[in-house]
Design an enzyme around this catalytic site. Structure first.
Site, mmCIF file in Angstrom:
data_model
loop_
_atom_site.group_PDB
_atom_site.id
_atom_site.type_symbol
_atom_site.label_atom_id
_atom_site.label_comp_id
_atom_site.label_asym_id
_atom_site.label_seq_id
_atom_site.Cartn_x
_atom_site.Cartn_y
_atom_site.Cartn_z
ATOM 1 N N GLY A 118 0.821 -1.209 0.000
ATOM 2 C CA GLY A 118 0.000 0.000 0.000
ATOM 3 C C GLY A 118 0.854 1.257 0.000
ATOM 4 N N ASP A 119 0.203 2.396 -0.236
ATOM 5 C CA ASP A 119 0.861 3.707 -0.236
ATOM 6 C C ASP A 119 1.957 3.829 -1.284
ATOM 7 O OD1 ASP A 119 -0.753 4.368 1.943
ATOM 8 O OD2 ASP A 119 0.707 3.548 3.359
ATOM 9 N N LYS A 124 -0.719 5.184 -5.696
ATOM 10 C CA LYS A 124 -1.856 4.853 -6.574
ATOM 11 C C LYS A 124 -2.677 6.092 -6.894
ATOM 12 C CE LYS A 124 -3.221 1.902 -3.486
ATOM 13 N NZ LYS A 124 -2.069 1.844 -2.585
ATOM 14 N N GLY A 179 -5.780 5.721 1.880
ATOM 15 C CA GLY A 179 -5.468 7.146 1.892
ATOM 16 C C GLY A 179 -4.679 7.428 0.631
ATOM 17 N N HIS A 180 -5.341 8.014 -0.360
ATOM 18 C CA HIS A 180 -4.704 8.244 -1.663
ATOM 19 C C HIS A 180 -4.458 9.731 -1.851
ATOM 20 C CE1 HIS A 180 -6.480 4.208 -3.262
ATOM 21 N NE2 HIS A 180 -5.713 4.071 -2.213
ATOM 22 N N THR A 181 -3.197 10.087 -2.042
ATOM 23 C CA THR A 181 -2.836 11.494 -2.158
ATOM 24 C C THR A 181 -2.760 11.911 -3.616
ATOM 25 O OG1 THR A 181 -1.418 11.057 -0.262
ATOM 26 C CG2 THR A 181 -1.172 13.212 -1.319
ATOM 27 N N ARG A 237 -23.051 -12.953 6.668
ATOM 28 C CA ARG A 237 -24.383 -12.676 6.124
ATOM 29 C C ARG A 237 -25.272 -11.937 7.115
ATOM 30 N NH1 ARG A 237 -24.499 -18.768 4.161
ATOM 31 N NH2 ARG A 237 -23.504 -18.834 6.195
ATOM 32 N N GLN A 278 -5.013 -0.268 -0.968
ATOM 33 C CA GLN A 278 -4.044 -1.158 -0.316
ATOM 34 C C GLN A 278 -3.042 -1.709 -1.350
ATOM 35 O OE1 GLN A 278 -7.679 -1.844 0.776
ATOM 36 N NE2 GLN A 278 -7.113 -0.066 1.965
ATOM 37 N N THR A 328 -5.284 -6.952 5.096
ATOM 38 C CA THR A 328 -6.592 -6.330 5.242
ATOM 39 C C THR A 328 -7.639 -7.407 4.913
ATOM 40 O OG1 THR A 328 -7.892 -4.355 4.715
ATOM 41 C CG2 THR A 328 -6.722 -5.396 2.861
ATOM 42 N N THR A 388 -3.755 8.211 6.178
ATOM 43 C CA THR A 388 -4.991 7.972 6.926
ATOM 44 C C THR A 388 -4.769 8.074 8.427
ATOM 45 O OG1 THR A 388 -5.830 6.590 5.157
ATOM 46 C CG2 THR A 388 -6.843 6.256 7.303
ATOM 47 N N ASP A 420 12.703 9.725 -7.082
ATOM 48 C CA ASP A 420 13.479 10.877 -6.602
ATOM 49 C C ASP A 420 13.919 10.740 -5.147
ATOM 50 O OD1 ASP A 420 10.502 11.172 -6.499
ATOM 51 O OD2 ASP A 420 11.026 12.814 -5.145
HETATM 52 P P1 GDP Z 1 -1.477 5.594 -2.281
HETATM 53 O O1 GDP Z 1 -2.165 5.157 -1.040
HETATM 54 O O2 GDP Z 1 -0.929 4.450 -3.057
HETATM 55 O O3 GDP Z 1 -2.313 6.499 -3.135
HETATM 56 O O4 GDP Z 1 -0.206 6.447 -1.795
HETATM 57 P P2 GDP Z 1 -0.184 7.572 -0.634
HETATM 58 O O5 GDP Z 1 -0.866 8.774 -1.130
HETATM 59 O O6 GDP Z 1 -0.645 6.988 0.655
HETATM 60 O O7 GDP Z 1 1.367 7.800 -0.475
HETATM 61 C C1 GDP Z 1 2.175 8.190 -1.549
HETATM 62 C C2 GDP Z 1 2.863 9.513 -1.179
HETATM 63 O O8 GDP Z 1 3.915 9.749 -2.071
HETATM 64 C C3 GDP Z 1 1.956 10.723 -1.269
HETATM 65 O O9 GDP Z 1 2.343 11.649 -0.295
HETATM 66 C C4 GDP Z 1 2.246 11.273 -2.678
HETATM 67 O O10 GDP Z 1 1.988 12.655 -2.809
HETATM 68 C C5 GDP Z 1 3.707 10.990 -2.777
HETATM 69 N N1 GDP Z 1 4.226 10.713 -4.118
HETATM 70 C C6 GDP Z 1 3.655 10.057 -5.158
HETATM 71 N N2 GDP Z 1 4.524 9.912 -6.171
HETATM 72 C C7 GDP Z 1 5.662 10.508 -5.776
HETATM 73 C C8 GDP Z 1 6.951 10.658 -6.370
HETATM 74 O O11 GDP Z 1 7.228 10.203 -7.473
HETATM 75 N N3 GDP Z 1 7.896 11.315 -5.641
HETATM 76 C C9 GDP Z 1 7.653 11.811 -4.404
HETATM 77 N N4 GDP Z 1 8.627 12.430 -3.769
HETATM 78 N N5 GDP Z 1 6.459 11.679 -3.812
HETATM 79 C C10 GDP Z 1 5.490 11.029 -4.480
HETATM 80 P P1 IMO Z 2 -3.753 2.652 0.623
HETATM 81 O O1 IMO Z 2 -4.935 2.422 -0.293
HETATM 82 C C1 IMO Z 2 -1.128 0.931 3.618
HETATM 83 C C2 IMO Z 2 -2.897 -1.901 6.456
HETATM 84 C C3 IMO Z 2 -2.973 -1.480 7.917
HETATM 85 C C4 IMO Z 2 -2.814 -2.828 8.583
HETATM 86 C C5 IMO Z 2 -3.580 -3.758 7.662
HETATM 87 C C6 IMO Z 2 -5.016 -4.035 8.095
HETATM 88 O O2 IMO Z 2 -3.590 4.044 1.080
HETATM 89 O O3 IMO Z 2 -2.528 2.055 0.039
HETATM 90 P P2 IMO Z 2 -7.230 -2.573 8.040
HETATM 91 O O4 IMO Z 2 -7.562 -1.263 8.671
HETATM 92 O O5 IMO Z 2 -7.363 -2.591 6.557
HETATM 93 O O6 IMO Z 2 -7.952 -3.719 8.664
HETATM 94 O O7 IMO Z 2 -5.674 -2.803 8.383
HETATM 95 O O8 IMO Z 2 -3.604 -3.128 6.390
HETATM 96 N N1 IMO Z 2 -3.528 -0.964 5.500
HETATM 97 C C7 IMO Z 2 -2.837 -0.162 4.679
HETATM 98 N N2 IMO Z 2 -1.517 0.053 4.568
HETATM 99 N N3 IMO Z 2 -1.974 1.558 2.790
HETATM 100 C C8 IMO Z 2 -3.302 1.326 2.857
HETATM 101 O O9 IMO Z 2 -4.164 1.815 1.946
HETATM 102 C C9 IMO Z 2 -3.794 0.475 3.870
HETATM 103 N N4 IMO Z 2 -5.024 0.054 4.241
HETATM 104 C C10 IMO Z 2 -4.839 -0.827 5.227
HETATM 105 O O10 IMO Z 2 -1.939 -0.596 8.247
HETATM 106 O O11 IMO Z 2 -1.463 -3.222 8.557
HETATM 107 MG MG MG Z 3 -2.126 5.483 1.008
#
Ligand code: GDP
Ligand code: IMO
Ligand code: MG
Length: 423
Positions: A12-13, A16, A40-42, A142, A223, A238, A299, A332
């Site tokens: 995750g993170d 996306k 949590g998608h930024t 269910r 995720q 998850t 998140t 980067d």
């Molecule tokens: P997601 O959950 O997959 O949408 O990812 P998150 O938003 O949780 O975390 C990705 C973080 O990396 C966010 O703060 C983005 O703004 C940042 N980000 C995305 N692509 C890049 C990149 O190429 N370089 C840098 N420095 N930051 C990035």
């Molecule tokens: P995005 O979409 C990173 C992780 C939690 C925990 C496990 C189970 O932003 O990539 P949950 O609350 O789903 O039952 O937690 O999954 N987790 C994530 N880790 N990015 C996420 O979403 C996540 N959503 C859940 O930290 O380890």
């Molecule tokens: Mg995220």
């Protein structure tokens, strides 16, 4: 009929949200099919940062339909808070659709999530405490309530009353917590029912119609593959299916629909919450990655665990997702390193392991086998074409392609939309 799935290739993170936002400029519809507001998608655009949790990341592209599919678990409170924030920021929130089959998250799910984690003590998963696991538990048992139930508010209130009694029994008698206020919650949710009604529809039909009309549909994963309920690092996962296959069930389309799978992949590895992580760096190098990548949860704000690129994980993820292209993110962040390590296999008791195993203890006992490449030691955030990248960065990308077996088609060198290289 063809569609693209965008999935997290690690834990995750991976970025996306950024790539969905970029690709949504060429799409007509963005569809979420699993997870909830644990995501949590930024998205960074026009110098402004948006954090999306339930609303698909296509919402910042005017004219894109945004669908919350049946496989998503929807917390109405979170949903309306997000809509409000987005509206204040001037986003167009008029094209959001919620599946009548999406299960609803209630306050007792969040309470049970919290108490379950407490009860697990040292073995806690480190969930986001958004009630995700308990809501999917109710779905599988269910006993869940769905968005469509809200379209008959009186019957919905009756069903919810029964569910709260059962949940309070569990909270008080089994988990030693405090009962939640039944009347207050029923009244709060009857209000949500009225407000959510205009969004609720059969989204499987919507997606099908879009596909048949030749519209461009993007499926947005939340995720990442290693958090998949079946194929991730169980039980540190998850409760849904964040892989490409999760979209067929989670949005009600057939298996033949998705023909491109973009694996969103960090140029290193992070994880929030507990569970094995072979390439984790518990030293200054890990701290430097965290600081440079601002690796704190979108998140929950928790610091993310950081480590080198784990090729065993990404190769596995490519297999279970059928990944056709890798989007290599946050390259980067590695600008500052003299040398960079890439894990191509694990070693366990003298044996080399190439395929990610199910056995968590074996993973915990494994050591990473690294290939070391030279760092490029220069700022790449202004690069806009592949040719502009330093040779050492190109070599790093080639090594990732070789180890994972998937071509890198997108390279991201910063959080902004424009900091994206297409190959
Ligand atoms: P997601 O959950 O997959 O949408 O990812 P998150 O938003 O949780 O975390 C990705 C973080 O990396 C966010 O703060 C983005 O703004 C940042 N980000 C995305 N692509 C890049 C990149 O190429 N370089 C840098 N420095 N930051 C990035
Ligand atoms: P995005 O979409 C990173 C992780 C939690 C925990 C496990 C189970 O932003 O990539 P949950 O609350 O789903 O039952 O937690 O999954 N987790 C994530 N880790 N990015 C996420 O979403 C996540 N959503 C859940 O930290 O380890
Ligand atoms: Mg995220």
């Amino acid at each position: 009929m063809s569609a693209t799935a965008v999935v997290g290739a690690q834990w995750g993170d991976e970025g996306k949200g950024k790539i969905i936002d970029v690709l949504a400029a060429e799409a007509d519809m963005v569809v979420r099919g699993q997870g909830g507001n644990n995501a949590g998608h930024t998205v960074v655009t026009g110098g402004k940062k948006y954090a999306l949790h339930l609303i698909p990341s296509g919402v910042l592209n005017p004219g894109t339909d945004n669908v919350i599919g049946n496989g998503v678990v929807l917390d109405p409170k979170g949903f309306f808070e997000e809509i409000e924030t987005l509206s204040k920021d001037g986003a167009d929130v008029s094209r959001i659709f919620v599946s009548d089959r999406a299960h609803l998250v209630f306050p007792y799910h969040k309470e049970i999530d919290k108490l379950n984690e407490l009860a697990k003590g040292a073995f806690s998963i480190g969930t986001t405490q958004k009630g995700i696991g308990p809501c999917y538990e109710d779905k599988a048992a269910r006993t869940g309530l769905r968005a469509g139930d809200m379209l008959r508010p009186e019957r919905f209130a009756e069903k919810l009353t029964i569910r709260i009694d059962a949940a309070n029994d569990k909270i008080v008698k089994l988990l030693g917590g405090d009962a939640i206020d039944k009347e207050a919650i029923v009244s709060e949710y009857v209000d949500y029912a009225k407000r959510l009604a205009p969004y609720i529809t059969d989204t499987s039909v919507l997606v099908d119609e879009a596909l048949k009309a030749g519209k461009r549909v993007l499926f947005e994963g939340a995720q990442g593959a290693m958090l998949d309920l079946d194929l991730g690092t169980y039980p540190y996962v998850t409760s849904s299916h964040p892989i490409s296959g999760g979209f067929t069930i989670g949005s009600g389309v057939g298996g033949s629909v998705i023909d491109k799978v973009v694996g969103i992949t960090k140029a290193y590895t992070t994880r929030v919450g507990a569970g094995p992580f072979v390439t984790e760096l518990l030293d200054d190098t890990g701290d430097l990655i965290r600081e440079r990548g601002h690796e704190y949860g979108t998140t929950t704000g928790r610091p993310r665990r950081c480590g080198w690129f784990d090729g065993v994980v990404v190769r596995y993820s490519a297999r279970i997702n059928g990944t056709t292209t890798t989007a290599l993110m946050l390259l980067d962040v590695l600008d500052a390193f003299d040398e960079i390590n890439l894990c191509y296999a694990y070693e366990h008791e003298g044996r080399e392991i190439a395929n990610f195993p199910a056995d968590l203890e074996l993973i915990e006992e494994s050591k990473p086998l690294y290939r070391t490449v030279k760092g490029w030691k220069q700022d790449i955030t202004a690069c806009r074409t592949y040719d502009e990248l330093p040779e050492a960065a190109k070599e790093y990308i080639a090594a990732i392609e070789e180890i994972t077996g998937v071509p890198v088609g997108i390279i991201s060198v910063g959080p902004g939309r424009e900091q994206t290289i297409r190959r």
